[in-house]
Design an enzyme around this catalytic site. Sequence first.
Site, PDB file in Angstrom:
ATOM      1  CB  SER A  96      -0.893   0.019   1.242  1.00  0.00           C
ATOM      2  OG  SER A  96      -1.553   1.269   1.379  1.00  0.00           O
ATOM      3  CE1 TYR A 119      -4.017  -2.312   5.323  1.00  0.00           C
ATOM      4  CE2 TYR A 119      -3.208  -0.174   4.581  1.00  0.00           C
ATOM      5  CZ  TYR A 119      -3.737  -1.419   4.308  1.00  0.00           C
ATOM      6  OH  TYR A 119      -3.981  -1.781   3.004  1.00  0.00           O
TER       7      TYR A 119
END
Length: 247
Positions: free
Chosen positions: A142, A156
């Site tokens: 990501s 995350y």
Amino acid sequence: MDKVLVVTGGSRGIGRAVSLLAAKRGWRVCLSYVSNRDAAEAVVREIEAGGGTALAVRSDVAVEAEIEDLFRQADGLGTLGGLVNNAGVVDYAARVDEMTGTRLTRMMTTNVVGSFLCAAQAVRRMSTKHGGRGGAIVNLSSVAARLGAPGQYVDYAASKGAIDTFTTGLAVEVAAEGIRVNAVAPGLIETEIHASGGQPDRLVRLGPSVPMKRVGTAEEVAAPIVWLLSDEASYTTGTLVTVSGGR
């Protein structure tokens, strides 16, 4: 082609788009899901309607025994040739000083440990060292790994930073064994993961900040993933492809 591809978290979002596109490219697809059986079976039906082969398996990548079962069932479709480590979780927006050990353990177990264990199963089957025929692994990273996601989910972002390092190390480790390992880092993509983190309006709020002035689609992420799995990417390994509209 006619090789087997395991796609974790293949019932929705990017995983669904990868499963559908890979099937069109000739892959036999074994996709995992955790809770939404109807969505997973809908993907299987769509693939079969197009003349492909697919199997949906309930498997939580946070549970090692379920990962082992996923790959055993994938073996029933034929020779494994690819893995897409797509399954992952996010959590509600929070500062680091508000995070609990339970939250962090869940995040790292699913996003990092699960990817390691799935890759291990794939390497045991695909590596020429183990008698395999080679293959490809694509990990989902990501842009959060680079941006850090402050005030939202640094945990995350950190888990995806680990995926970047994992990709680099594993790629070198198995390069001479016929296995290529790459990663794709999506930016703001229109999937349900934002709502699962308690921010259903996140794309509307942040979309205008993207240089291309829009969010991406799951299909726009699936395309480079499936390319990295293909023979067209035969000399590409240890690479991170960013799909973020310039963000």
